[in-house]
Scaffold this motif. Structure first.
Motif, PDB file in Angstrom:
ATOM      1  N   LYS A  71     -29.879   9.069  23.024  1.00 56.94           N
ATOM      2  CA  LYS A  71     -30.048   9.872  21.805  1.00 56.94           C
ATOM      3  C   LYS A  71     -31.518  10.200  21.565  1.00 56.94           C
ATOM      4  O   LYS A  71     -31.869  11.332  21.200  1.00 56.94           O
ATOM      5  CB  LYS A  71     -29.465   9.118  20.605  1.00 56.94           C
ATOM      6  N   ASN A  74     -32.320  12.804  24.076  1.00 60.78           N
ATOM      7  CA  ASN A  74     -31.377  13.925  24.091  1.00 60.78           C
ATOM      8  C   ASN A  74     -30.918  14.253  25.511  1.00 60.78           C
ATOM      9  O   ASN A  74     -30.947  15.398  25.963  1.00 60.78           O
ATOM     10  CB  ASN A  74     -32.005  15.167  23.438  1.00 60.78           C
ATOM     11  N   GLU A 100     -25.875  12.705  22.382  1.00 62.43           N
ATOM     12  CA  GLU A 100     -25.755  12.235  21.001  1.00 62.43           C
ATOM     13  C   GLU A 100     -25.683  10.711  20.930  1.00 62.43           C
ATOM     14  O   GLU A 100     -25.556  10.142  19.841  1.00 62.43           O
ATOM     15  CB  GLU A 100     -24.508  12.829  20.344  1.00 62.43           C
ATOM     16  N   GLU A 102     -23.296   8.905  22.380  1.00 59.72           N
ATOM     17  CA  GLU A 102     -21.895   8.491  22.337  1.00 59.72           C
ATOM     18  C   GLU A 102     -21.395   8.098  23.728  1.00 59.72           C
ATOM     19  O   GLU A 102     -21.792   8.694  24.734  1.00 59.72           O
ATOM     20  CB  GLU A 102     -21.028   9.646  21.805  1.00 59.72           C
TER      21      GLU A 102
END
Length: 311
Positions: A71, A74, A100, A102
């Protein structure tokens, strides 16, 4: 189609201490030097090394810290693999994380390096995932690629790029380099193989394109190798053939029904005649000594694995 850049990180791996902080540093350096990179891949068992006593539950601290890094930068991140403990079993597990932070998917190595990767349970599910607007990626780990059916299955599922963390420090690394080229060619895909150093392997990471040619091969030192992939090359190869010649995926599709040997219940007398999967020993020497002492007993071989051990 927009370009997509993948960076492999070939780094030293310790067997006696966590490599997590060094992974963080290497990733920060990579993104500082190459901010255009979209995805980063580490080597097999990079986080905690090759001993099964480091096994952790997943999800856990390792994934959480890797999620934060993905994250932060990115990027898509495949932080190698770690030993995972789950309900009394140990797996060799890789995690895929999106920009993100995830978890997109996880993959358990299907072919542990038996009879050496003792105590590790094979996974049973193939792993592919989409990078939206770019390509479908497949995940394979180390010894998996020695079984052509694994990479072929990923490509039949649509994979255009195979991400392959590995940990090879043995004298068969030269053979593996040939296998990577072959798998890339016969499956008409990019093959991104990332090896570690010291306890994590002997380096010589390699990336091949859909015609089987080497795009980049690292040496035996720490390296960061960012490469921009042109996924259109995969699609053109699959449409028109490798170098406008062979079209192995289409030919496989057209003859897939003829491979009866892979059907459930198939009779495999030759394979069954090969005996158990055991580690080679100096059996001839031991046998001669026992015969000389009139104490010879036919050796018995293990039929499977019980419990957990260390590499």
């Amino acid at each position: 189609m927009r370009p997509f850049a993948v960076a492999g990180i070939q780094m030293k791996v310790s067997a006696v201490a966590s490599n997590l902080e060094m992974m963080k540093l290497k990733l920060d350096i990579t993104m500082s030097l190459y901010p255009w990179v979209d995805m980063v891949v580490f080597s097999e068992l990079c986080g905690y090394g090759p001993l099964t006593h480091t096994a952790q539950e997943i999800p856990g601290e390792f994934e959480q810290q890797m999620q934060a890094l993905a994250k932060k930068h990115n990027i898509w991140l495949l932080p190698g693999s770690i030993f995972e403990k789950d309900h009394g079993r140990i797996y060799n597990t890789a995690t895929v994380i999106n920009p993100e932070g995830e978890i997109v998917t996880r993959y358990r190595k299907m072919f542990p390096f038996y009879p050496y990767e003792v105590g590790v349970t094979p996974g049973s599910e193939f792993c592919v995932f989409d990078v939206p607007g770019v390509a479908k990626f497949g995940v394979s780990i180390c010894y998996d690629m020695w079984f052509p059916e694994t990479v072929r299955t990923l490509t039949v599922m649509g994979a255009e790029v195979i991400l392959h963390p590995t940990m090879t420090g043995t004298i068969d690394r030269e053979i593996e380099l040939s296998i990577v080229r072959a798998m890339a060619a016969v499956n008409q895909c990019y093959f991104f193989d990332v090896n570690g150093l010291e306890s994590g392997g002997s380096g010589r990471s390699i990336v091949c394109g859909p015609d089987g040619r080497v795009i980049y091969q690292a040496e035996g030192n720490e390296e960061i190798f960012p490469l921009e992939l042109n996924i259109e090359r995969v699609r053109r190869s699959r449409e028109l053939g490798i170098l406008r010649l062979g079209q192995p995926l289409k030919s496989f599709r057209d003859h897939i029904g003829q491979f009866g040997i892979y059907q459930p219940g198939a009779d495999l007398p030759y394979l069954n005649s090969l005996g158990p999967l055991i580690k080679p020993t100096r059996i001839d020497t031991l046998t001669k000594l026992k015969m000389k002492e009139n104490e010879y007993e036919p050796p018995t071989a293990p039929t499977g694995y019980k419990g957990f051990g260390e590499l």
